[in-house]
Write a protein that holds these residues in place. Structure first.
Motif, PDB file in Angstrom:
ATOM      1  N   GLN A 149       0.839  -1.188   0.000  1.00 38.35           N
ATOM      2  CA  GLN A 149       0.000   0.000   0.000  1.00 38.35           C
ATOM      3  C   GLN A 149       0.873   1.236   0.000  1.00 38.35           C
ATOM      4  OE1 GLN A 149      -2.904   0.179   3.186  1.00 38.35           O
ATOM      5  NE2 GLN A 149      -4.198   1.563   1.998  1.00 38.35           N
TER       6      GLN A 149
ATOM      7  N   LYS B 137      -3.189   5.337  -1.858  1.00 38.61           N
ATOM      8  CA  LYS B 137      -3.652   4.282  -2.759  1.00 38.61           C
ATOM      9  C   LYS B 137      -4.227   3.117  -1.966  1.00 38.61           C
ATOM     10  CE  LYS B 137      -0.535   5.255  -6.613  1.00 38.61           C
ATOM     11  NZ  LYS B 137       0.429   4.677  -7.590  1.00 38.61           N
ATOM     12  N   GLU B 138      -5.019   2.311  -2.655  1.00 39.40           N
ATOM     13  CA  GLU B 138      -5.595   1.135  -2.011  1.00 39.40           C
ATOM     14  C   GLU B 138      -4.544   0.033  -1.865  1.00 39.40           C
ATOM     15  OE1 GLU B 138     -10.243   1.574  -3.520  1.00 39.40           O
ATOM     16  OE2 GLU B 138      -9.114  -0.253  -3.899  1.00 39.40           O
TER      17      GLU B 138
ATOM     18  N   GLU C  74      -2.999  -3.376  -2.484  1.00 39.35           N
ATOM     19  CA  GLU C  74      -3.096  -4.260  -3.642  1.00 39.35           C
ATOM     20  C   GLU C  74      -2.324  -5.547  -3.406  1.00 39.35           C
ATOM     21  OE1 GLU C  74      -1.151  -3.079  -7.236  1.00 39.35           O
ATOM     22  OE2 GLU C  74       0.506  -2.097  -6.204  1.00 39.35           O
TER      23      GLU C  74
END
Length: 124
Positions: free
Chosen positions: A39, A43-44, A46
């Motif tokens: 991460q 941002k998310e 992933e």
């Protein structure tokens, strides 16, 4: 109680390599999977790479295919992520996680146990 502890993060120049480790303690029964997520700020989280104990299949995000390798040493109860040819866009906090054999590799909600994370910073 399962515990995951990551190590091996750090700062490296683009093109360099790092190997992350995740020490696993506690009792795990049945088939399961172990994954690496990352991460970056804003941002998310992933999914980066996942390995399934049943059959040994692996998953890699398209962005890391050919550069990252996930492996597991059952004797040492340790999960690894070998990261080569690192890029600035790989900069993130990296987490290891434990999921079930049914867990989808790019869905962090499918994973029940998480480590505290280790920071990877790649400079250009």
């Amino acid at each position: 109680q399962v515990q995951l502890v990551e190590s091996g993060g750090g700062s490296v120049q683009a093109g360099g390599s790092l190997r992350l480790s995740c020490a696993v303690s506690g009792v795990i029964s049945g088939s399961y999977c172990m994954g690496w997520f990352r991460q970056a700020p804003g941002k998310e989280r992933e999914g980066v790479a996942t390995i399934y104990t049943s059959g040994g299949s692996t998953y890699y995000a398209d962005s890391v295919k050919g550069r990252f390798t996930v492996s597991q040493d059952n004797a040492k109860n340790t999960l690894y992520l070998q990261m080569n040819t690192l890029k600035p866009e790989d900069t993130a906090m990296y987490y290891c996680a434990l999921g079930g054999s049914w867990s989808r590799p790019n869905r962090h909600a499918d994973f029940s146990y998480w480590g505290q994370g280790t920071q990877v910073t790649v400079s250009s």
